[in-house]
Design a protein around this motif. Structure first.
Motif, PDB file in Angstrom:
ATOM      1  N   LYS A  62       4.613   1.624  -4.101  1.00  0.00           N
ATOM      2  CA  LYS A  62       3.758   1.217  -3.140  1.00  0.00           C
ATOM      3  C   LYS A  62       3.757   1.876  -1.949  1.00  0.00           C
ATOM      4  CE  LYS A  62       2.329  -3.300  -5.117  1.00  0.00           C
ATOM      5  NZ  LYS A  62       2.286  -4.825  -4.719  1.00  0.00           N
ATOM      6  N   LEU A  63       5.141   2.397  -1.733  1.00  0.00           N
ATOM      7  CA  LEU A  63       5.533   3.028  -0.228  1.00  0.00           C
ATOM      8  C   LEU A  63       5.124   4.558  -0.227  1.00  0.00           C
ATOM      9  CD1 LEU A  63       6.898   2.899   2.396  1.00  0.00           C
ATOM     10  CD2 LEU A  63       9.157   3.200   1.326  1.00  0.00           C
TER      11      LEU A  63
ATOM     12  N   LEU B   7       6.922  -4.333  -2.240  1.00  0.00           N
ATOM     13  CA  LEU B   7       6.836  -2.812  -2.092  1.00  0.00           C
ATOM     14  C   LEU B   7       6.801  -2.335  -3.860  1.00  0.00           C
ATOM     15  CD1 LEU B   7       8.975  -1.652   0.500  1.00  0.00           C
ATOM     16  CD2 LEU B   7       6.594  -1.623   0.628  1.00  0.00           C
TER      17      LEU B   7
END
Length: 169
Positions: free
Chosen positions: A10-11, A49
């Protein structure tokens, strides 16, 4: 030892030049595996994340989940570190938060740290630049993925040289 900080699914879409950072991290992990160099991976708040990017980690890697930005504040991370005579090669995200704070923590613990400049990223390029400059001032040695891999090989006569070369090109 190769330490890969927070290369999470997700980062990564938000990291400036994230695809290149990911390619270099993947090459480093594959080269480390090929050369029997231990790999220590961190995941920051994996519930928020997500896990590490697909294909980055394998069964032989040590994965540490953490909530601290400086991984050295996580007892499991410190327990997984090798002796202080071992150089630590650090890559990952974000350069100005978890990477920088972990690098400074490792330096305070007495480790030699090589920060792989082309295998770290931040959302904004200026944050990465500031982090790299500060890490160097604190005592980390800047390097590149290619330099790290060739350093691990030591010579073009290494039996895995051609295999490692394919990871770099």
């Amino acid at each position: 030892m190769l330490v890969v900080i927070d290369m999470q699914a997700k980062l990564m879409p938000h990291i400036d030049n994230g695809a290149a950072v990911l390619r270099r991290c993947l090459a480093l992990v594959k080269a480390a595996d090929m050369l029997d160099i231990p790999v220590l991976v961190t995941e920051q708040n994996s519930r928020g994340l997500g896990a590490s990017v697909d294909g980055l980690i394998g069964e032989r890697h040590c994965v540490i989940e953490k909530e601290t930005f400086d991984a050295t504040l996580c007892p499991d991370f410190v327990a997984a570190l090798p002796s202080k005579e071992t150089a630590l090669f650090v890559a990952g995200c974000e350069a100005h938060v978890c990477v920088l704070l972990t690098v400074t923590g490792l330096l305070k613990l007495g480790y030699t740290v090589e920060l792989i400049a082309d295998a770290v990223g931040s959302r904004m390029p200026e944050n990465k630049a500031i982090a790299l400059a500060r890490a160097q001032r604190e005592g980390a040695f800047p390097t590149t993925a290619e330099t790290a891999i060739f350093g691990w090989l030591g010579s073009c006569r290494h039996p895995r040289f051609r295999d490692a070369l394919t990871l770099i090109k």
